[in-house]
Design a protein around this motif. Structure first.
Motif, mmCIF file in Angstrom:
data_model
loop_
_atom_site.group_PDB
_atom_site.id
_atom_site.type_symbol
_atom_site.label_atom_id
_atom_site.label_comp_id
_atom_site.label_asym_id
_atom_site.label_seq_id
_atom_site.Cartn_x
_atom_site.Cartn_y
_atom_site.Cartn_z
ATOM 1 N N LEU A 1 -11.409 -16.933 -3.310
ATOM 2 C CA LEU A 1 -12.346 -17.304 -2.251
ATOM 3 C C LEU A 1 -12.163 -18.760 -1.862
ATOM 4 C CD1 LEU A 1 -14.706 -16.467 -0.462
ATOM 5 C CD2 LEU A 1 -16.262 -17.070 -2.334
ATOM 6 N N MET A 2 -11.968 -19.615 -2.833
ATOM 7 C CA MET A 2 -11.783 -21.032 -2.553
ATOM 8 C C MET A 2 -10.507 -21.263 -1.740
ATOM 9 S SD MET A 2 -11.878 -24.172 -5.267
ATOM 10 C CE MET A 2 -11.997 -25.866 -4.673
ATOM 11 N N ALA A 3 -9.458 -20.504 -2.042
ATOM 12 C CA ALA A 3 -8.198 -20.653 -1.318
ATOM 13 C C ALA A 3 -8.320 -20.218 0.138
ATOM 14 C CB ALA A 3 -7.102 -19.851 -2.019
ATOM 15 N N ARG A 4 -9.285 -19.342 0.425
ATOM 16 C CA ARG A 4 -9.430 -18.800 1.774
ATOM 17 C C ARG A 4 -10.373 -19.606 2.652
ATOM 18 N NH1 ARG A 4 -8.948 -12.483 2.182
ATOM 19 N NH2 ARG A 4 -10.293 -12.871 3.968
ATOM 20 N N VAL A 5 -11.210 -20.468 2.053
ATOM 21 C CA VAL A 5 -12.238 -21.186 2.815
ATOM 22 C C VAL A 5 -11.899 -22.674 2.851
ATOM 23 C CG1 VAL A 5 -14.686 -21.720 3.033
ATOM 24 C CG2 VAL A 5 -13.974 -19.493 2.140
ATOM 25 N N PRO A 6 -11.378 -23.188 3.931
ATOM 26 C CA PRO A 6 -11.042 -24.610 4.015
ATOM 27 C C PRO A 6 -12.279 -25.489 3.819
ATOM 28 C CG PRO A 6 -10.051 -23.382 5.837
ATOM 29 C CD PRO A 6 -11.017 -22.451 5.164
ATOM 30 N N GLY A 7 -12.123 -26.522 3.016
ATOM 31 C CA GLY A 7 -13.216 -27.475 2.814
ATOM 32 C C GLY A 7 -14.255 -27.050 1.806
ATOM 33 N N LEU A 8 -14.112 -25.876 1.214
ATOM 34 C CA LEU A 8 -15.103 -25.410 0.249
ATOM 35 C C LEU A 8 -15.091 -26.283 -1.002
ATOM 36 C CD1 LEU A 8 -17.185 -23.244 -0.624
ATOM 37 C CD2 LEU A 8 -15.250 -21.923 -1.542
ATOM 38 N N VAL A 9 -16.280 -26.699 -1.446
ATOM 39 C CA VAL A 9 -16.435 -27.466 -2.681
ATOM 40 C C VAL A 9 -16.908 -26.524 -3.778
ATOM 41 C CG1 VAL A 9 -17.656 -29.349 -3.824
ATOM 42 C CG2 VAL A 9 -16.983 -29.579 -1.424
ATOM 43 N N ARG B 1 -16.528 -10.833 2.941
ATOM 44 C CA ARG B 1 -17.921 -11.237 3.122
ATOM 45 C C ARG B 1 -18.146 -12.672 2.676
ATOM 46 N NH1 ARG B 1 -20.049 -5.563 0.626
ATOM 47 N NH2 ARG B 1 -19.880 -4.305 2.522
ATOM 48 N N GLY B 2 -17.536 -13.047 1.554
ATOM 49 C CA GLY B 2 -17.704 -14.411 1.072
ATOM 50 C C GLY B 2 -17.165 -15.438 2.057
ATOM 51 N N SER B 3 -16.013 -15.167 2.634
ATOM 52 C CA SER B 3 -15.430 -16.086 3.615
ATOM 53 C C SER B 3 -16.316 -16.215 4.847
ATOM 54 C CB SER B 3 -14.037 -15.598 4.022
ATOM 55 O OG SER B 3 -13.168 -15.547 2.906
ATOM 56 N N ALA B 4 -16.870 -15.083 5.290
ATOM 57 C CA ALA B 4 -17.743 -15.118 6.465
ATOM 58 C C ALA B 4 -19.014 -15.917 6.180
ATOM 59 C CB ALA B 4 -18.089 -13.688 6.893
ATOM 60 N N ILE B 5 -19.557 -15.754 4.987
ATOM 61 C CA ILE B 5 -20.769 -16.493 4.625
ATOM 62 C C ILE B 5 -20.501 -17.988 4.601
ATOM 63 C CG2 ILE B 5 -22.311 -17.007 2.682
ATOM 64 C CD1 ILE B 5 -22.184 -13.986 2.010
ATOM 65 N N LEU B 6 -19.374 -18.386 4.026
ATOM 66 C CA LEU B 6 -19.092 -19.805 3.795
ATOM 67 C C LEU B 6 -18.396 -20.491 4.968
ATOM 68 C CD1 LEU B 6 -18.007 -19.492 0.066
ATOM 69 C CD2 LEU B 6 -20.125 -20.517 0.937
ATOM 70 N N ASP C 1 -23.634 -4.555 6.393
ATOM 71 C CA ASP C 1 -22.372 -5.173 6.001
ATOM 72 C C ASP C 1 -22.344 -6.667 6.309
ATOM 73 O OD1 ASP C 1 -19.819 -4.664 4.824
ATOM 74 O OD2 ASP C 1 -18.929 -5.107 6.785
ATOM 75 N N ASP C 2 -23.432 -7.221 6.807
ATOM 76 C CA ASP C 2 -23.496 -8.634 7.174
ATOM 77 C C ASP C 2 -24.601 -9.311 6.366
ATOM 78 O OD1 ASP C 2 -23.718 -11.137 8.253
ATOM 79 O OD2 ASP C 2 -23.626 -10.482 10.338
ATOM 80 N N PRO C 3 -24.265 -9.940 5.234
ATOM 81 C CA PRO C 3 -25.291 -10.556 4.383
ATOM 82 C C PRO C 3 -26.102 -11.636 5.085
ATOM 83 C CG PRO C 3 -23.222 -10.352 3.198
ATOM 84 C CD PRO C 3 -22.926 -10.025 4.633
ATOM 85 N N VAL C 4 -25.485 -12.350 6.044
ATOM 86 C CA VAL C 4 -26.201 -13.427 6.735
ATOM 87 C C VAL C 4 -27.302 -12.852 7.616
ATOM 88 C CG1 VAL C 4 -25.981 -15.343 8.342
ATOM 89 C CG2 VAL C 4 -24.186 -14.934 6.649
ATOM 90 N N ARG C 5 -26.994 -11.816 8.379
ATOM 91 C CA ARG C 5 -27.990 -11.200 9.250
ATOM 92 C C ARG C 5 -29.064 -10.474 8.441
ATOM 93 N NH1 ARG C 5 -25.810 -7.387 13.596
ATOM 94 N NH2 ARG C 5 -28.029 -7.463 14.142
ATOM 95 N N ARG C 6 -28.672 -9.931 7.327
ATOM 96 C CA ARG C 6 -29.615 -9.148 6.529
ATOM 97 C C ARG C 6 -30.603 -10.040 5.775
ATOM 98 N NH1 ARG C 6 -28.149 -4.904 1.678
ATOM 99 N NH2 ARG C 6 -30.011 -3.624 1.861
ATOM 100 N N ARG C 7 -30.202 -11.263 5.491
ATOM 101 C CA ARG C 7 -31.030 -12.162 4.686
ATOM 102 C C ARG C 7 -32.283 -12.578 5.433
ATOM 103 N NH1 ARG C 7 -32.064 -17.502 3.684
ATOM 104 N NH2 ARG C 7 -32.070 -18.177 1.491
ATOM 105 N N PHE D 1 -26.645 -17.471 -1.182
ATOM 106 C CA PHE D 1 -26.071 -16.133 -1.209
ATOM 107 C C PHE D 1 -25.408 -15.914 -2.558
ATOM 108 C CE2 PHE D 1 -26.213 -17.387 3.216
ATOM 109 C CZ PHE D 1 -26.666 -16.241 3.857
ATOM 110 N N GLY D 2 -25.162 -14.651 -2.877
ATOM 111 C CA GLY D 2 -24.455 -14.364 -4.113
ATOM 112 C C GLY D 2 -24.076 -12.904 -4.214
ATOM 113 N N PRO D 3 -22.963 -12.606 -4.899
ATOM 114 C CA PRO D 3 -22.559 -11.217 -5.101
ATOM 115 C C PRO D 3 -23.343 -10.569 -6.228
ATOM 116 C CG PRO D 3 -20.976 -12.687 -6.123
ATOM 117 C CD PRO D 3 -21.984 -13.570 -5.433
#
Length: 265
Positions: A154-162, A117-122, A7-13, A81-83
């Motif tokens: 996703l953009m609304a949930r991640v501050p500073g995301l470009v 997951r997207g918020s955690a990654i970014l 369930d953790d894409p960062v650790r799994r990568r 990363f990507g869905p």
């Protein structure tokens, strides 16, 4: 030894696996296309201290392969990363090792998992999320693009995301194999107070402008308006290719594999 969390894409990568498949996909692209070309002026300048979401149209099965092929060229030092459809990831589990994570696109639970997951990654600046924002295959000239709401949420949930729009097309020009064409648009940034309802039309408009620009360039068929990122396979091959070589040798002229002059640029 403990295994990476499913369930953790960062650790799994695995960066080693990601680099390996980058090489595989570059060879696949080179073998199946005349060239992979980027519309000039290329990648906009981006703040290295902010995470990036590349959101694209979805004209072809080739899109994820192109993402993998070019990520290292555009974002050296950043993790990709990507869905991907959850059923596809279940079938090809190795994809989780190259940064892909499963999403159920047809349920509210799947949407919530994507945002979590997207918020955690970014949450780190060295991350890039690649999203086919239409969420379905669609002709590159169809309008409206009809982006799904996930990218805006996703953009609304991640501050500073470009958010960086990127359009893709795979037209045939004058050669046996198609071109793979990319174009970047102007980055989109959230203003204070912007929610998904405000951001969604901003993303739609930005990607539409980018896709319209790429469509005009694709119809113009001018390689000079692009930078070649990956040189592909030239010539027709087969009996006709052998005849071309023999004719060039017989006349003392250099062998020119391309059908039209100038397409090698």
């Amino acid at each position: 030894m403990s295994q990476p969390s499913e369930d953790d894409p960062v650790r799994r990568r695995s960066e080693r696996m990601a680099r390996f498949f980058q090489g595989v996909m570059r060879r696949q692209v080179a073998g199946h296309f005349r060239a992979l070309r980027l519309a000039r002026p290329g990648l906009p300048e981006l703040d290295a201290d902010r995470p990036v979401m590349v959101f694209t149209n979805h004209p072809s099965w080739w899109d994820p392969a192109v993402f993998i092929s070019v990520h290292g060229l555009f974002f050296p030092g950043r993790l990709a990363f990507g869905p991907i459809d959850a059923a596809m990831l279940e079938k090809y589990r190795f994809m989780g090792r190259i940064g892909l994570f499963g999403v159920d696109q047809e349920s509210a639970r799947g949407a919530a998992a994507f945002l979590r997951r997207g918020s955690a990654i970014l949450n780190a600046p060295d991350r890039v999320m690649w999203i086919t924002a239409q969420g379905r295959f669609a002709d590159p000239r169809s309008r409206p693009l009809g982006l799904r709401p996930g990218a805006a949420h996703l953009m609304a949930r991640v501050p500073g995301l470009v958010a960086l729009p990127m359009a893709l097309e795979y037209p045939f020009w004058t050669e046996k194999r198609p071109e793979a064409l990319l174009a970047f648009g102007d980055p989109v940034e959230a203003e204070p107070g912007d929610d998904a309802g405000v951001l969604a039309p901003k993303l739609e408009d930005a990607l539409t402008r980018t896709a319209d620009d790429l469509a005009a360039r694709a119809m113009a068929r001018d390689p000079a308006s692009f930078e070649t990122l990956i040189g592909g396979t030239r010539g027709t091959g087969g009996i006709y290719g052998l005849w071309q070589r023999a004719r060039a040798a017989a006349t003392g002229r250099p062998y020119e594999p391309d059908h039209a002059p100038g397409s090698e640029r």
